[in-house]
Scaffold this motif. Structure first.
Motif: not given
Length: 308
Positions: A122-126
């Motif tokens: 994922s691009l961010l972890d959230e």
């Protein structure tokens, strides 16, 4: 610490990076990189409309290609932002321009190719919303990557109008395409508004549009994407004919009868649900036509040996 003096190309000895970039901003047409497809959005009214089009929550924003930071300045007023910039010249500028938000934890800058980040997950972890003024040459690829990212909740992007129309078109509209099916498979796509070339420096040769895709699920199925390329290979031909280029004609005809589909159905006339039904029936036979041809060849060879 930024150097007090530096010899910059074309501008000679300049006292600091802020002065350098103030000079650059006055010559954006020269500064814009054709390699990265840069067109800088400079119309404040458009920037505000993009902010207003964002989903109404408190999720973090991932911005791709912040450029000189005009949209970023508006984003950090309302959200925490992680930006991805591939142009090293702009990374240097953004680091200085957003020194305070970086220190406050409201802004994080990651320099490098965003596609490489997606390769590792994922691009961010959230959970996050993707917001970007995308270079035209890479826009479709980035949007499709976001469809597959389970943490991406929505996509709000500036793209070429033609691309926005293809993603947001409804069934039976002539613009309805494989991109329309993919967008409808993960959520709801809306063309928010158009943006004329004059809003950018340098101005592009086409009209742009802001596209919002609100996801209700993520989907990562390369075989389905390949299937849709077959289905829409010739948009004005019959869907059954397009499918018969990769699948046995007998199988296609039998499936159309089973699903009670009109044999004259064109690709843009079939709803997204129909494509999923057809795919589920055919996905294990992507080389069905080739299998049939091999069977026919073996049968003919056997008949030839028996003298028939």
């Amino acid at each position: 610490m930024v150097e007090l003096y530096k010899n910059y190309p074309k501008y000679g000895l300049v006292c600091n990076i802020k002065v350098y970039y103030s000079m650059i901003i006055e010559n954006l047409t020269e500064f814009a990189s054709k390699k990265f497809g840069q067109n800088f959005l400079k119309d404040d009214s458009i920037l505000h409309k993009i902010i207003q089009a964002m989903p109404n929550d408190n999720l973090k924003v991932a911005e791709i290609g912040p450029g000189l930071g005009d949209l970023t300045k508006e984003l950090v007023k309302v959200r925490n932002v992680t930006a991805f910039e591939v142009d090293k010249r702009l990374c240097e500028h953004l680091t200085t321009e957003f020194e305070t938000p970086i220190h406050d934890g409201r802004f994080e800058l990651r320099c490098g190719d965003v596609l490489e980040r997606w390769e590792s997950g994922s691009l961010l972890d959230e959970p996050y919303h993707l917001v970007a003024n995308l270079p035209y040459y890479i826009a479709t690829n980035i949007i499709l990557k976001a469809f597959k990212d389970e943490h991406c909740q929505s996509v709000l992007v500036m793209v070429q109008k033609e691309v926005a129309v293809k993603f947001s078109a409804e069934v039976k509209q002539k613009e309805f395409s494989s991109l329309s099916v993919l967008a409808a498979s993960v959520g709801k796509a809306t063309l928010c508004f158009e943006v004329e070339p004059e809003a950018f420096v340098p101005p592009p040769n086409v009209t742009s549009a802001v596209l919002l895709i609100e996801k209700n699920q993520s989907r990562d199925d390369e075989k389905f994407e390949a299937f849709l390329k077959i289905a829409f290979a010739q948009p004005r031909k019959k869907l059954s004919k397009n499918l018969s280029a990769a699948f046995s004609k007998d199988i296609v005809n039998a499936l159309f009868s089973k699903l009670e589909l009109d044999s004259n159905l064109r690709p843009h006339e079939a709803a997204t649900s129909i494509y999923h039904h057809i795919y589920n029936e055919l996905k294990d036979n992507l080389d069905g036509k080739q299998q049939t041809k091999r069977k026919l060849s073996k049968s003919r060879a056997k008949n030839a040996k028996s003298g028939q």
